[in-house]
Design a protein around this motif. Structure first.
Motif, PDB file in Angstrom:
ATOM      1  N   SER A   1       0.813  -1.213   0.000  1.00  0.00           N
ATOM      2  CA  SER A   1       0.000   0.000   0.000  1.00  0.00           C
ATOM      3  C   SER A   1       0.845   1.261   0.000  1.00  0.00           C
TER       4      SER A   1
ATOM      5  N   ARG B   1      -8.582  -0.528  -3.590  1.00  0.00           N
ATOM      6  CA  ARG B   1      -8.432  -0.176  -2.180  1.00  0.00           C
ATOM      7  C   ARG B   1      -9.586   0.713  -1.712  1.00  0.00           C
TER       8      ARG B   1
ATOM      9  N   LYS C   1      -5.575   1.459  -6.712  1.00  0.00           N
ATOM     10  CA  LYS C   1      -6.166   2.404  -5.771  1.00  0.00           C
ATOM     11  C   LYS C   1      -7.688   2.353  -5.802  1.00  0.00           C
TER      12      LYS C   1
ATOM     13  N   ILE D   1      -6.898   8.460  -0.145  1.00  0.00           N
ATOM     14  CA  ILE D   1      -6.295   7.864  -1.341  1.00  0.00           C
ATOM     15  C   ILE D   1      -6.402   8.849  -2.499  1.00  0.00           C
TER      16      ILE D   1
ATOM     17  N   GLU E   1      -4.335   6.178   2.611  1.00  0.00           N
ATOM     18  CA  GLU E   1      -3.047   5.588   2.246  1.00  0.00           C
ATOM     19  C   GLU E   1      -1.949   6.326   2.994  1.00  0.00           C
TER      20      GLU E   1
END
Length: 287
Positions: A98, A182, A179, A172, A195
Motif C-alpha cells: 500500500s 483499495r 487504488k 487515497i 493511504e
C-alpha cells in the motif's frame, strides 16, 4: 386465499396495535393482532405456495465458486505486491503493497513490525507518553511543537490551538486499478479510503524542522489506546499513528530531536483545560 410471501421471523415484543381498518378485517389485520397478543415470543410464518429456488447442489456450488474465485484472485493480486508493483511501488523493498514504510522488512502495523518500533522508541527514551495536563503546561510555556498526524479533514474540523498538521495517512489519491480496489475495500466497511502519506517527511521538515530547535516535538492523534506500556495481552504496548510518526521521523534523520507523544489522544488535551480550535470529534473507543 393464502398469503404469498417469504418467511418472517424474529423476537417480537410490544408491537403496537394497528389502527382499526375502515374495511372488513383481512389477513394482514389478523396477523398484526396475533403479533400483538404474543409479546416476547418467537414468531414465525411458513407461507404456503411461496416460490422456491430449485437449484441442484452441484450447480449452486458452481455459482458460489464462480462468484468467489475472482474475489480471491483480487485479494491475492493486492496482498502479493503485484498490484502495488503495477503502480510503480517498491513492494519488495522499503515499502509495503500500500506504499507504507517497512521496519526491517515488516509492515509497521503487524505484530513484528510494531515490536521492532516499540523497542526502537524505548531505546530513544520513550516510555510513558505525556498526559493531557503535561502537554498543556508545555504548550503554555512555549516549550512544545505539537504535531497532529491525523488526516487534514479531521484537523480542519477541530485541533489543538497552535498545532501543525502533518498527516501520516491521507485520503487515497489517484484512480489506478490498485487504488480503485483499495477504495472499494474501505467502502465495504463504510470508511473513506486512506493511504500512507509519501510526503510525510518532506512536510515534517518544512513545517516542523526549524521550529523544533530547543523545544520538544510532541506527536498527537485521536487514538485513545496507543501506548508503550506492557500488558499481558500486549507486551509491547499498542500501536498508534502518533507513535508510528515518532518512530518514522526518528529513523529518518531526526533521532536526536527531543520527541514525545500524547498518550490517550487529543481529547485528553481538551479535557485537561487546553485550548482547541473548532470541535474535536469524540473518541471511537477509550478506556
Amino acid at each position: 386465499a393464502a398469503a404469498r410471501s417469504a418467511v418472517l421471523g424474529g423476537l417480537v415484543g410490544g408491537v403496537a396495535r394497528a389502527p382499526a381498518a375502515a374495511a372488513e378485517p383481512g389477513p394482514a389485520h389478523h396477523a398484526l393482532a396475533a403479533l400483538h397478543d404474543a409479546p416476547l415470543a418467537k414468531i414465525g410464518f411458513v407461507v404456503e405456495d411461496a416460490p422456491k429456488l430449485d437449484i441442484p447442489d452441484d450447480v449452486l456450488r458452481n455459482y458460489i465458486l464462480a462468484a468467489a474465485l475472482p474475489l480471491f484472485g483480487l485479494f491475492f493480486w493486492i496482498y502479493s505486491g503485484a498490484a502495488a508493483g503495477s503502480d510503480g511501488l517498491d513492494a519488495d523493498g522499503d515499502f509495503g503493497p500500500s506504499g507504507i514504510y517497512k521496519v526491517e522488512g515488516n509492515i509497521p502495523t503487524t505484530p513484528e513490525g510494531w515490536r521492532l518500533q516499540a523497542e526502537a522508541l524505548k531505546a530513544r527514551g520513550f516510555d510513558e507518553g505525556l498526559t493531557g495536563a503535561e502537554l498543556v503546561k508545555l504548550s503554555e510555556e512555549g516549550k512544545a511543537v505539537i504535531v497532529d498526524v491525523r488526516g487534514s479533514d479531521k484537523f480542519a474540523r477541530g485541533s489543538i490551538k497552535g498545532a501543525v498538521n502533518v498527516q501520516l495517512f491521507r485520503r487515497i489519491e489517484g484512480w489506478t486499478v490498485y487504488k480503485a480496489v483499495r477504495r472499494f475495500q474501505f467502502a465495504l466497511f463504510g470508511q473513506v479510503g486512506t493511504e500512507f502519506n509519501p510526503d510525510f517527511l518532506a512536510e515534517f521538515r518544512a513545517k516542523v524542522g526549524a521550529a523544533a530547535a530547543g523545544k520538544r516535538v510532541v506527536f498527537v492523534d485521536d487514538n485513545t489506546l496507543g501506548t508503550l506500556q506492557s500488558t499481558i495481552a500486549f507486551p509491547h504496548g499498542k500501536c498508534c499513528h502518533a507513535l508510528m510518526a515518532a518512530y518514522y521521523t526518528g529513523a529518518n534523520g531526526y533521532g536526536d530531536v527531543d520527541m514525545q507523544f500524547l498518550e490517550g489522544g487529543v481529547i485528553l488535551y481538551q479535557e485537561a483545560g487546553g485550548e482547541v480550535v473548532g470541535t474535536l470529534e469524540p473518541p471511537f473507543m477509550r478506556v
